[in-house]
Design an enzyme around this catalytic site. Structure first.
Site: not given
Length: 248
Positions: A146, A9, A151, A11
Protein backbone atom coordinates in the site's frame (compact mmCIF):
# COMPACT_ATOMS: atom_id res chain seq x y z
CA UNK A 1 8.17 -11.55 -25.05
CA UNK A 2 6.49 -8.59 -23.36
CA UNK A 3 9.44 -6.99 -21.57
CA UNK A 4 9.07 -3.24 -22.11
CA UNK A 5 6.35 -1.47 -20.14
CA UNK A 6 5.48 0.82 -17.25
CA UNK A 7 4.45 -0.87 -14.02
CA UNK A 8 2.21 1.55 -12.14
CA UNK A 9 0.26 1.82 -8.92
CA UNK A 10 -1.85 4.56 -7.34
CA UNK A 11 -2.96 5.30 -3.81
CA UNK A 12 -6.28 7.15 -3.64
CA UNK A 13 -8.79 8.61 -1.19
CA UNK A 14 -11.26 5.88 -2.12
CA UNK A 15 -12.41 3.49 -4.81
CA UNK A 16 -14.57 5.71 -7.02
CA UNK A 17 -12.75 7.76 -9.69
CA UNK A 18 -15.80 10.02 -10.03
CA UNK A 19 -15.57 11.18 -6.41
CA UNK A 20 -12.17 10.18 -5.06
CA UNK A 21 -8.71 11.61 -5.69
CA UNK A 22 -5.19 10.34 -6.31
CA UNK A 23 -2.84 10.87 -3.36
CA UNK A 24 0.27 8.99 -4.53
CA UNK A 25 1.67 7.73 -7.83
CA UNK A 26 4.44 5.18 -8.16
CA UNK A 27 5.74 3.78 -11.44
CA UNK A 28 8.79 2.09 -12.91
CA UNK A 29 9.81 2.09 -16.55
CA UNK A 30 11.03 -1.33 -17.67
CA UNK A 31 12.91 -1.71 -20.96
CA UNK A 32 13.97 -5.14 -22.21
CA UNK A 33 13.34 -6.57 -18.77
CA UNK A 34 15.43 -4.00 -16.89
CA UNK A 35 14.20 -1.17 -14.66
CA UNK A 36 15.61 2.01 -16.21
CA UNK A 37 13.71 4.78 -14.39
CA UNK A 38 11.39 5.39 -11.44
CA UNK A 39 8.56 7.88 -10.88
CA UNK A 40 7.22 8.60 -7.41
CA UNK A 41 5.26 11.50 -5.96
CA UNK A 42 2.58 12.41 -3.48
CA UNK A 43 -0.38 14.36 -4.89
CA UNK A 44 -2.40 17.00 -3.05
CA UNK A 45 -6.05 15.79 -3.14
CA UNK A 46 -7.45 19.06 -1.86
CA UNK A 47 -9.15 17.38 1.08
CA UNK A 48 -8.34 15.74 4.39
CA UNK A 49 -7.78 12.00 4.40
CA UNK A 50 -10.19 9.65 6.08
CA UNK A 51 -8.70 7.74 8.98
CA UNK A 52 -9.19 4.41 7.19
CA UNK A 53 -7.02 5.60 4.27
CA UNK A 54 -4.23 6.66 6.63
CA UNK A 55 -4.46 3.32 8.42
CA UNK A 56 -4.31 1.44 5.11
CA UNK A 57 -1.51 3.37 3.42
CA UNK A 58 0.38 5.07 6.23
CA UNK A 59 0.00 8.34 4.33
CA UNK A 60 -0.96 11.30 6.53
CA UNK A 61 -2.29 14.77 5.80
CA UNK A 62 1.11 16.16 6.77
CA UNK A 63 2.72 14.12 3.97
CA UNK A 64 0.45 15.81 1.44
CA UNK A 65 0.64 19.35 2.82
CA UNK A 66 3.35 20.48 0.37
CA UNK A 67 2.62 17.93 -2.36
CA UNK A 68 2.07 19.13 -5.94
CA UNK A 69 -1.42 19.16 -7.40
CA UNK A 70 -2.44 16.74 -10.12
CA UNK A 71 -2.36 19.54 -12.72
CA UNK A 72 1.40 19.70 -12.18
CA UNK A 73 2.01 15.97 -11.77
CA UNK A 74 -0.05 14.52 -14.61
CA UNK A 75 1.92 15.97 -17.57
CA UNK A 76 5.14 14.67 -16.02
CA UNK A 77 3.62 11.22 -15.60
CA UNK A 78 2.47 11.18 -19.22
CA UNK A 79 5.98 12.07 -20.34
CA UNK A 80 7.41 9.33 -18.13
CA UNK A 81 5.04 6.68 -19.55
CA UNK A 82 5.35 7.71 -23.17
CA UNK A 83 3.34 5.32 -25.33
CA UNK A 84 4.37 2.18 -23.45
CA UNK A 85 1.79 -0.38 -22.34
CA UNK A 86 1.06 -0.66 -18.64
CA UNK A 87 1.46 -3.38 -16.04
CA UNK A 88 -0.58 -3.51 -12.88
CA UNK A 89 -2.37 -5.68 -10.36
CA UNK A 90 -6.05 -4.95 -10.99
CA UNK A 91 -4.82 -2.38 -13.51
CA UNK A 92 -8.30 -1.18 -14.48
CA UNK A 93 -8.60 0.47 -11.07
CA UNK A 94 -5.47 2.56 -11.61
CA UNK A 95 -6.39 3.21 -15.24
CA UNK A 96 -9.83 4.51 -14.25
CA UNK A 97 -8.25 7.26 -12.13
CA UNK A 98 -5.70 8.09 -14.83
CA UNK A 99 -8.45 8.20 -17.46
CA UNK A 100 -10.49 10.54 -15.27
CA UNK A 101 -7.48 12.82 -14.88
CA UNK A 102 -6.96 12.84 -18.64
CA UNK A 103 -10.63 13.43 -19.50
CA UNK A 104 -10.86 16.34 -17.06
CA UNK A 105 -7.87 17.93 -18.82
CA UNK A 106 -9.16 17.21 -22.33
CA UNK A 107 -6.28 14.79 -22.98
CA UNK A 108 -6.68 11.62 -25.03
CA UNK A 109 -5.49 8.68 -22.96
CA UNK A 110 -5.82 5.14 -24.30
CA UNK A 111 -3.61 2.28 -23.16
CA UNK A 112 -3.13 -1.46 -23.30
CA UNK A 113 -1.97 -3.40 -20.28
CA UNK A 114 -1.16 -6.70 -18.67
CA UNK A 115 -2.99 -7.43 -15.43
CA UNK A 116 -1.20 -9.76 -13.02
CA UNK A 117 -4.48 -10.26 -11.14
CA UNK A 118 -6.09 -11.76 -14.25
CA UNK A 119 -3.12 -14.11 -14.68
CA UNK A 120 -3.37 -15.15 -11.02
CA UNK A 121 -7.11 -15.77 -11.32
CA UNK A 122 -6.50 -18.16 -14.20
CA UNK A 123 -3.49 -20.08 -12.91
CA UNK A 124 -3.73 -19.82 -9.13
CA UNK A 125 -7.34 -20.75 -8.51
CA UNK A 126 -6.35 -23.04 -5.65
CA UNK A 127 -5.08 -20.13 -3.54
CA UNK A 128 -7.47 -18.60 -0.97
CA UNK A 129 -6.48 -15.05 -1.99
CA UNK A 130 -4.97 -13.44 -5.06
CA UNK A 131 -4.36 -9.88 -3.90
CA UNK A 132 -0.87 -8.46 -4.39
CA UNK A 133 0.15 -8.73 -0.76
CA UNK A 134 -0.84 -12.38 -0.46
CA UNK A 135 0.82 -13.39 -3.74
CA UNK A 136 4.05 -11.62 -2.78
CA UNK A 137 4.05 -13.46 0.53
CA UNK A 138 3.27 -16.75 -1.23
CA UNK A 139 6.19 -16.35 -3.64
CA UNK A 140 8.47 -14.68 -1.06
CA UNK A 141 8.65 -11.45 -3.05
CA UNK A 142 9.82 -8.39 -1.07
CA UNK A 143 6.88 -6.01 -0.69
CA UNK A 144 5.97 -2.93 1.35
CA UNK A 145 2.20 -2.99 0.84
CA UNK A 146 0.00 0.00 0.00
CA UNK A 147 2.71 2.42 -1.01
CA UNK A 148 2.58 3.22 -4.69
CA UNK A 149 6.19 2.79 -5.80
CA UNK A 150 6.67 -0.35 -3.73
CA UNK A 151 3.48 -1.85 -5.13
CA UNK A 152 4.62 -1.04 -8.68
CA UNK A 153 7.95 -2.76 -8.05
CA UNK A 154 6.28 -5.75 -6.40
CA UNK A 155 3.90 -6.11 -9.35
CA UNK A 156 6.87 -6.20 -11.71
CA UNK A 157 8.55 -8.92 -9.62
CA UNK A 158 5.32 -10.89 -9.49
CA UNK A 159 4.91 -10.60 -13.26
CA UNK A 160 8.38 -12.05 -13.80
CA UNK A 161 7.57 -14.93 -11.46
CA UNK A 162 4.30 -15.64 -13.28
CA UNK A 163 6.17 -15.59 -16.60
CA UNK A 164 8.61 -18.14 -15.24
CA UNK A 165 5.82 -20.43 -14.07
CA UNK A 166 3.03 -20.08 -16.62
CA UNK A 167 4.15 -18.26 -19.77
CA UNK A 168 4.82 -21.37 -21.84
CA UNK A 169 1.52 -22.89 -20.74
CA UNK A 170 -0.31 -19.72 -21.82
CA UNK A 171 1.30 -19.85 -25.27
CA UNK A 172 0.66 -23.55 -25.78
CA UNK A 173 4.17 -24.61 -24.88
CA UNK A 174 5.78 -22.35 -27.51
CA UNK A 175 7.70 -19.24 -26.58
CA UNK A 176 8.47 -18.00 -30.08
CA UNK A 177 7.50 -14.49 -31.15
CA UNK A 178 5.46 -15.95 -34.01
CA UNK A 179 3.46 -18.22 -31.70
CA UNK A 180 2.81 -15.38 -29.25
CA UNK A 181 1.72 -13.07 -32.04
CA UNK A 182 -0.88 -15.52 -33.29
CA UNK A 183 -2.49 -15.84 -29.87
CA UNK A 184 -1.97 -12.29 -28.61
CA UNK A 185 -5.70 -11.61 -28.32
CA UNK A 186 -6.08 -14.42 -25.79
CA UNK A 187 -2.67 -14.26 -24.17
CA UNK A 188 -2.83 -12.82 -20.66
CA UNK A 189 0.90 -12.13 -20.79
CA UNK A 190 0.47 -9.73 -23.71
CA UNK A 191 -1.02 -6.20 -23.43
CA UNK A 192 -4.76 -6.02 -23.96
CA UNK A 193 -6.69 -2.77 -24.60
CA UNK A 194 -8.18 -1.13 -21.53
CA UNK A 195 -11.71 0.26 -21.66
CA UNK A 196 -13.15 2.77 -19.24
CA UNK A 197 -15.67 5.53 -19.96
CA UNK A 198 -16.12 8.55 -17.72
CA UNK A 199 -17.46 12.07 -18.11
CA UNK A 200 -15.42 15.23 -17.71
CA UNK A 201 -15.80 17.33 -14.57
CA UNK A 202 -15.39 21.10 -14.68
CA UNK A 203 -14.26 23.35 -11.79
CA UNK A 204 -16.87 24.59 -9.35
CA UNK A 205 -18.44 27.88 -10.37
CA UNK A 206 -17.98 31.09 -8.40
CA UNK A 207 -21.61 31.02 -7.12
CA UNK A 208 -21.15 27.42 -5.97
CA UNK A 209 -18.01 28.28 -4.02
CA UNK A 210 -19.61 31.38 -2.48
CA UNK A 211 -22.59 29.30 -1.42
CA UNK A 212 -20.36 26.77 0.35
CA UNK A 213 -18.49 29.51 2.19
CA UNK A 214 -21.84 31.02 3.30
CA UNK A 215 -23.13 27.65 4.48
CA UNK A 216 -19.93 26.99 6.44
CA UNK A 217 -20.16 30.40 8.10
CA UNK A 218 -23.88 30.10 8.76
CA UNK A 219 -23.59 26.71 10.44
CA UNK A 220 -20.20 27.42 12.02
CA UNK A 221 -18.54 24.37 10.48
CA UNK A 222 -15.04 23.77 9.17
CA UNK A 223 -15.00 22.36 5.66
CA UNK A 224 -12.70 19.36 5.29
CA UNK A 225 -11.95 20.18 1.65
CA UNK A 226 -10.30 22.98 -0.28
CA UNK A 227 -13.33 24.65 -1.84
CA UNK A 228 -11.20 26.26 -4.54
CA UNK A 229 -10.22 22.82 -5.87
CA UNK A 230 -13.69 21.29 -6.05
CA UNK A 231 -15.43 20.31 -9.25
CA UNK A 232 -19.00 21.38 -9.99
CA UNK A 233 -20.39 17.97 -9.07
CA UNK A 234 -18.34 17.81 -5.85
CA UNK A 235 -19.47 21.28 -4.82
CA UNK A 236 -23.08 20.36 -5.48
CA UNK A 237 -22.84 17.13 -3.46
CA UNK A 238 -21.14 18.92 -0.56
CA UNK A 239 -23.80 21.64 -0.44
CA UNK A 240 -26.54 19.01 -0.46
CA UNK A 241 -24.78 17.13 2.34
CA UNK A 242 -24.54 20.24 4.51
CA UNK A 243 -28.17 21.14 3.92
CA UNK A 244 -29.31 17.60 4.69
CA UNK A 245 -27.44 17.66 8.01
CA UNK A 246 -27.99 21.24 9.21
CA UNK A 247 -31.03 22.42 7.26
CA UNK A 248 -31.43 25.78 5.58
Amino acid sequence: MYDTYVSIDLETTGLNPKRDRIIEIGAIRVEQGQIVEEFSTFVDPGRKLEERITELTGIRDEDLADAPQLDEVFPKLLEFMGELPLLGHSILFDYSFLKKAAVDRKITFERSAVDTLQIARKYLQELPHRNLGYLCQYYEIPHHAHRALEDAKATDRLFRKLIELFYREETGGQASTEAVGKSAKNNLFEPQPLHFQIKRDTPATKPQKERLYRLAEQHKITLEVDVEKLTRSEASRLADKILAKYGR
